[in-house]
Scaffold this active site. Structure first.
Site, PDB file in Angstrom:
ATOM      1  N   LYS A  22      -7.178  -1.980  -7.962  1.00  0.00           N
ATOM      2  CA  LYS A  22      -6.703  -1.194  -6.827  1.00  0.00           C
ATOM      3  C   LYS A  22      -5.644  -0.194  -7.267  1.00  0.00           C
ATOM      4  CE  LYS A  22      -3.520  -1.692  -2.925  1.00  0.00           C
ATOM      5  NZ  LYS A  22      -2.403  -1.026  -3.645  1.00  0.00           N
ATOM      6  N   ASN A  23      -4.663  -0.647  -8.042  1.00  0.00           N
ATOM      7  CA  ASN A  23      -3.531   0.212  -8.380  1.00  0.00           C
ATOM      8  C   ASN A  23      -3.898   1.333  -9.347  1.00  0.00           C
ATOM      9  OD1 ASN A  23      -1.811  -1.196  -6.690  1.00  0.00           O
ATOM     10  ND2 ASN A  23      -1.052  -2.537  -8.289  1.00  0.00           N
TER      11      ASN A  23
END
Length: 418
Positions: A22-23
Site C-alpha cells: 500500500k505505502n
C-alpha cells in the site's frame, strides 16, 4: 454501514499470499503522471486508497485502465487542474500529487490531505523542500498553491527522516535543472521502489535506501513497466496473527528482510518461525511467550504500523511488557478497545504497559484507524465469542481481500452491511 464480525478462537492453518505494498502504491500512482508516455504498474492491491488515487487521476483527465493487479496510466491528455477538497481529503497520500504536478508543470493546487487521525501530520518538510527547489508556496485555509518559474536542484536536509517528504521532494526534483541532494532521507523499502520506478522511466536517482539521495534532473521521462514490492506491513500483520492463533500458518510472497525487527522480536518472545527466501511460516508450538519491550522507530527500526497489532500479541505474554511509541502521538487509540476485550493495559507518556497473559472475550469495538483496525481483527481472531468491528472502512483502505484471505485459512470472519 459496513461491519466485520469475527467468531474467534479458531486455529488458522494454510497459506496467506501478501499483496502489493500500500505505502509504495500510493506514491507510485501519482509518480506515474511524470512520464511523457504511459506507465504500467503491476501487483497493485485492490484497496480503497488505490481507487481514491485513480479518481484523482481521472479528475486530471489522465487515462486509467485498471485490470487484475495492474494499472496502466497514460497522462498524454492530462490537464493540470485544482485537486479539490473532496478528492484530497480521501487519503493522506493525495499529497504526492503536489510533488508530481510541481515537477511536471511547475504548479500544483490542492487541499490539505486526509488520512488516519493518528497524530499531528503537518506537511512542512514537504513545503520547505519545494521552496528549496525554487517554488513559492501560498496557502488559504486548507488550500495550497505551489508554483515556480523554474525548479533548480538544491541541497535539502530533512529535520525528520520523513517518508512522505523524501518521496515528494524526489517527485518534484526529477525534472529540475541540476542536482538535488536529500540528506537525512528516509530509508524505507517503499522509497527504493519509487526511485526504481522513476529510474525505469529515465530519471537519474542514486542512494535510495540510504540517508543521502541524489537526483540529477532530466528533461523527459518515457514509458515503463514496474512491479510494486510486497506489503511488509500486511505481511507482518499476518505473521503476528499466526503467532496468536496459527498452526503452521505460512505468509507467502513477502521479503523477510524488510521485517527483520519484527522477526527478531517474535523469536525473542518464543515464537517458532521458519524464515525462507520469500515466506515466513509460524510453526506449530506451545504458546508460552516471554515478555519484551518495543520502541517504534524509522526503518529499519520497529515499524509504527505494526505496533498496534503487536500489542495484541503482548497481551498473551507472561508478565509485563512495554510499548513506546515515538512516531505518532495518537497511536494508542486501540488500547481502550483492547481493554474492553479483556486486556490489562495502561498508557502513560507515550508508553503502554501490558500485563499478560489475559483472556480476551469478544465484544463490539471500533477501528479508529487503519492499523488499529488490524489490531482489532487480530484480537477478534484470538478472543472467545463474537467480536464486531465498526468503522471498517479504515481496514479496507489498506488490506486487500482481508476477509477472503483469513477465511481461506480457517477464520470465521464476515463483512456485513447494516
Amino acid at each position: 454501514m459496513k461491519i466485520i464480525e469475527i467468531e474467534g478462537a479458531k486455529e488458522l492453518t494454510g497459506t496467506i499470499r501478501v499483496s502489493g505494498a500500500k505505502n509504495a502504491t500510493v506514491a507510485l500512482i501519482p509518480a506515474a503522471i511524470l512520464t511523457d508516455e504511459e506507465a504500467t504498474i503491476c501487483n497493485v492491491p485492490e484497496i480503497t486508497d488505490t481507487e481514491a488515487l485513480c479518481d484523482i487521476l481521472r479528475l486530471l483527465n489522465v487515462n486509467v485502465n485498471r485490470s487484475t493487479e495492474s494499472v496502466v496510466i497514460n497522462p498524454t491528455d492530462m490537464v493540470n487542474t485544482e485537486i479539490t477538497e473532496p478528492y484530497s481529503k480521501k487519503l493522506r497520500a493525495s499529497y504526492y500529487f503536489m510533488g508530481a504536478l510541481l515537477g511536471k508543470y511547475k504548479k500544483a493546487v490542492m487541499y490539505f490531505p486526509g488520512g488516519c487521525s493518528i497524530g499531528a501530520r503537518p506537511i512542512d518538510l514537504h513545503l520547505k523542500g519545494f521552496e528549496a527547489l525554487g517554488a513559492k508556496v501560498t496557502s488559504d485555509k486548507n488550500k495550497y498553491i505551489v508554483e515556480a518559474e523554474e525548479l533548480k536542484g538544491a541541497n535539502i536536509y530533512l529535520d525528520i527522516a520523513s517518508v512522505g517528504a523524501t518521496i515528494n521532494i524526489m517527485l518534484a526534483a526529477v525534472k529540475a535543472k541540476g542536482t538535488t541532494v536529500i540528506d537525512n532521507a528516509a530509508k524505507e523499502p517503499e522509497i527504493v521502489n519509487v526511485a526504481t520506478f522513476l529510474n525505469n522511466m529515465g530519471a537519474k536517482i542514486t542512494g535510495a535506501g540510504t540517508s543521502t539521495i541524489k537526483i540529477q534532473g532530466v528533461e523527459h521521462l518515457h514509458k515503463c513497466f514496474h512491479e510494486v514490492i510486497p506489503d511488509r506491513i500486511e505481511a507482518g500483520t499476518y505473521v503476528i496473527i499466526g503467532a496468536l492463533c496459527g498452526k503452521n500458518l505460512r505468509v507467502d510472497n513477502m521479503i523477510p528482510e524488510h521485517l527483520d525487527s519484527l522477526i527478531s522480536k517474535l523469536e525473542e518472545i518464543g515464537v517458532k518461525l521458519e524464515v525462507g527466501a520469500d515466506y515466513v511460516e509460524v510453526l506449530e508450538h506451545e504458546r508460552n511467550y516471554k515478555t519484551t519491550n518495543i520502541k517504534t522507530a524509522v526503518y529499519p527500526g520497529f515499524p509504527t504500523d505494526l505496533q498496534q497489532p503487536f500489542t495484541v500479541l503482548l497481551t498473551q505474554c507472561n508478565g509485563k511488557s512495554k510499548v513506546t511509541e515515538t512516531i505518532w502521538e495518537n497511536r494508542f487509540m486501540h488500547i481502550p478497545y483492547l481493554k474492553d476485550l479483556g486486556a490489562d493495559i495502561e498508557v502513560k507518556n507515550q508508553t503502554a504497559t501490558v500485563l499478560g497473559p489475559t483472556e480476551l472475550k469478544g465484544c463490539q469495538v471500533v477501528a479508529t484507524d487503519l492499523r488499529a483496525g488490524a489490531a482489532m481483527v487480530a484480537a477478534g481472531l484470538l478472543a472467545s465469542g463474537t467480536t464486531t468491528i465498526t468503522n471498517v472502512e479504515h481496514i479496507l483502505r489498506g488490506y486487500e481481500d482481508i476477509i477472503e484471505k483469513l477465511s481461506d485459512v480457517g477464520a470465521k470472519i464476515t463483512l456485513k452491511e447494516i
